[in-house]
Design a protein around this motif. Sequence first.
Motif, PDB file in Angstrom:
ATOM      1  N   TYR A 211       0.842  -1.200   0.000  1.00  0.00           N
ATOM      2  CA  TYR A 211       0.000   0.000   0.000  1.00  0.00           C
ATOM      3  C   TYR A 211       0.872   1.242   0.000  1.00  0.00           C
ATOM      4  O   TYR A 211       2.087   1.189   0.235  1.00  0.00           O
ATOM      5  CB  TYR A 211      -0.938  -0.003   1.209  1.00  0.00           C
ATOM      6  N   GLN A 212       0.215   2.358  -0.229  1.00  0.00           N
ATOM      7  CA  GLN A 212       0.849   3.668  -0.177  1.00  0.00           C
ATOM      8  C   GLN A 212       0.055   4.560   0.757  1.00  0.00           C
ATOM      9  O   GLN A 212      -1.169   4.490   0.803  1.00  0.00           O
ATOM     10  CB  GLN A 212       0.913   4.296  -1.576  1.00  0.00           C
ATOM     11  N   GLY A 213       0.774   5.384   1.527  1.00  0.00           N
ATOM     12  CA  GLY A 213       0.111   6.260   2.467  1.00  0.00           C
ATOM     13  C   GLY A 213      -0.194   5.552   3.778  1.00  0.00           C
ATOM     14  O   GLY A 213       0.077   4.361   3.965  1.00  0.00           O
ATOM     15  N   GLY A 214      -0.795   6.285   4.688  1.00  0.00           N
ATOM     16  CA  GLY A 214      -1.071   5.749   6.011  1.00  0.00           C
ATOM     17  C   GLY A 214      -2.516   5.358   6.232  1.00  0.00           C
ATOM     18  O   GLY A 214      -2.860   4.817   7.291  1.00  0.00           O
ATOM     19  N   GLN A 215      -3.395   5.605   5.240  1.00  0.00           N
ATOM     20  CA  GLN A 215      -4.797   5.272   5.434  1.00  0.00           C
ATOM     21  C   GLN A 215      -5.053   3.766   5.430  1.00  0.00           C
ATOM     22  O   GLN A 215      -6.016   3.294   6.027  1.00  0.00           O
ATOM     23  CB  GLN A 215      -5.638   5.946   4.334  1.00  0.00           C
ATOM     24  N   ALA A 216      -4.190   3.013   4.748  1.00  0.00           N
ATOM     25  CA  ALA A 216      -4.402   1.573   4.651  1.00  0.00           C
ATOM     26  C   ALA A 216      -4.255   0.904   6.011  1.00  0.00           C
ATOM     27  O   ALA A 216      -4.987  -0.033   6.336  1.00  0.00           O
ATOM     28  CB  ALA A 216      -3.430   0.963   3.651  1.00  0.00           C
ATOM     29  N   GLU A 217      -3.323   1.398   6.835  1.00  0.00           N
ATOM     30  CA  GLU A 217      -3.151   0.802   8.168  1.00  0.00           C
ATOM     31  C   GLU A 217      -4.359   1.068   9.046  1.00  0.00           C
ATOM     32  O   GLU A 217      -4.747   0.234   9.861  1.00  0.00           O
ATOM     33  CB  GLU A 217      -1.884   1.352   8.816  1.00  0.00           C
ATOM     34  N   ASP A 218      -4.964   2.245   8.874  1.00  0.00           N
ATOM     35  CA  ASP A 218      -6.177   2.540   9.637  1.00  0.00           C
ATOM     36  C   ASP A 218      -7.335   1.667   9.174  1.00  0.00           C
ATOM     37  O   ASP A 218      -8.183   1.260   9.986  1.00  0.00           O
ATOM     38  CB  ASP A 218      -6.534   4.024   9.481  1.00  0.00           C
ATOM     39  N   ALA A 219      -7.363   1.355   7.871  1.00  0.00           N
ATOM     40  CA  ALA A 219      -8.443   0.512   7.346  1.00  0.00           C
ATOM     41  C   ALA A 219      -8.252  -0.956   7.705  1.00  0.00           C
ATOM     42  O   ALA A 219      -9.209  -1.730   7.655  1.00  0.00           O
ATOM     43  CB  ALA A 219      -8.521   0.661   5.821  1.00  0.00           C
ATOM     44  N   LEU A 220      -7.036  -1.347   8.081  1.00  0.00           N
ATOM     45  CA  LEU A 220      -6.759  -2.742   8.401  1.00  0.00           C
ATOM     46  C   LEU A 220      -7.557  -3.192   9.611  1.00  0.00           C
ATOM     47  O   LEU A 220      -8.175  -4.267   9.598  1.00  0.00           O
ATOM     48  CB  LEU A 220      -5.259  -2.932   8.653  1.00  0.00           C
TER      49      LEU A 220
END
Length: 232
Positions: free
Chosen positions: A163-172
Amino acid sequence: MEGALTFQDIFKSSFLQSGGLMQSVTGQTLLRAGAYLMLSLLLGLLIGWLYRRTYAGVVYSRAFATALVGMTVITCAIIVTIQTNAVLSLGMVGALSIVRYRTAVKDPMDLLYLFWCVASGIATGAGMFWVAVFAFAVLAVTLLVAKRVRSPRDEMYILLMHYQGGQAEDALAGAMGANRYRVRSKTVREGATELAVEVRVRKNDTSFVDRLKEAPGVEDASLVYYSGDWAD
């Protein structure tokens, strides 16, 4: 003290009684040896079949299952060869003591099967076939029951996502829902991040992968079966 037997005298007596290094081969001896070898082959085939039925790893090794059969027969052949000759048994012990095995056994269950085959070969070669059969029955029931009582909730997987960016970790966290997970590794490259997550899948529900794929910044997500244990 005169007349006392020494180890040398006992050894010489055993050597003479066994006929030295060579013994006459009779039809009864050949028949008994053949029967023992066939019984060990049957046990080895049953152990190999059970190994395939209870295998819980990622990649099943047909070569290892074949080696289990061969190890049972070879061990039986060694025991049949040395059990009636004290001199040959001592020489065999010395020869086997210099053998070194360099192959690492990673799965403890593989080590169990290896010792099982050796024990079955020894029992069969010594003429105590009933011991090998009883051990097979006990272990077979134990392994099959242990496999059946295993809950689907205990299935472990490794989730790999880029992924790119930090939003993916929040969506995890939101995509996982009730599935417990633990981050195992995180590799940050220029413009992209690779994340490896150990996740416990409940009731074979893998829909969270589809939800992750739709999250912003996620390039791809893949799920790989993992045979390790969950540590709380």
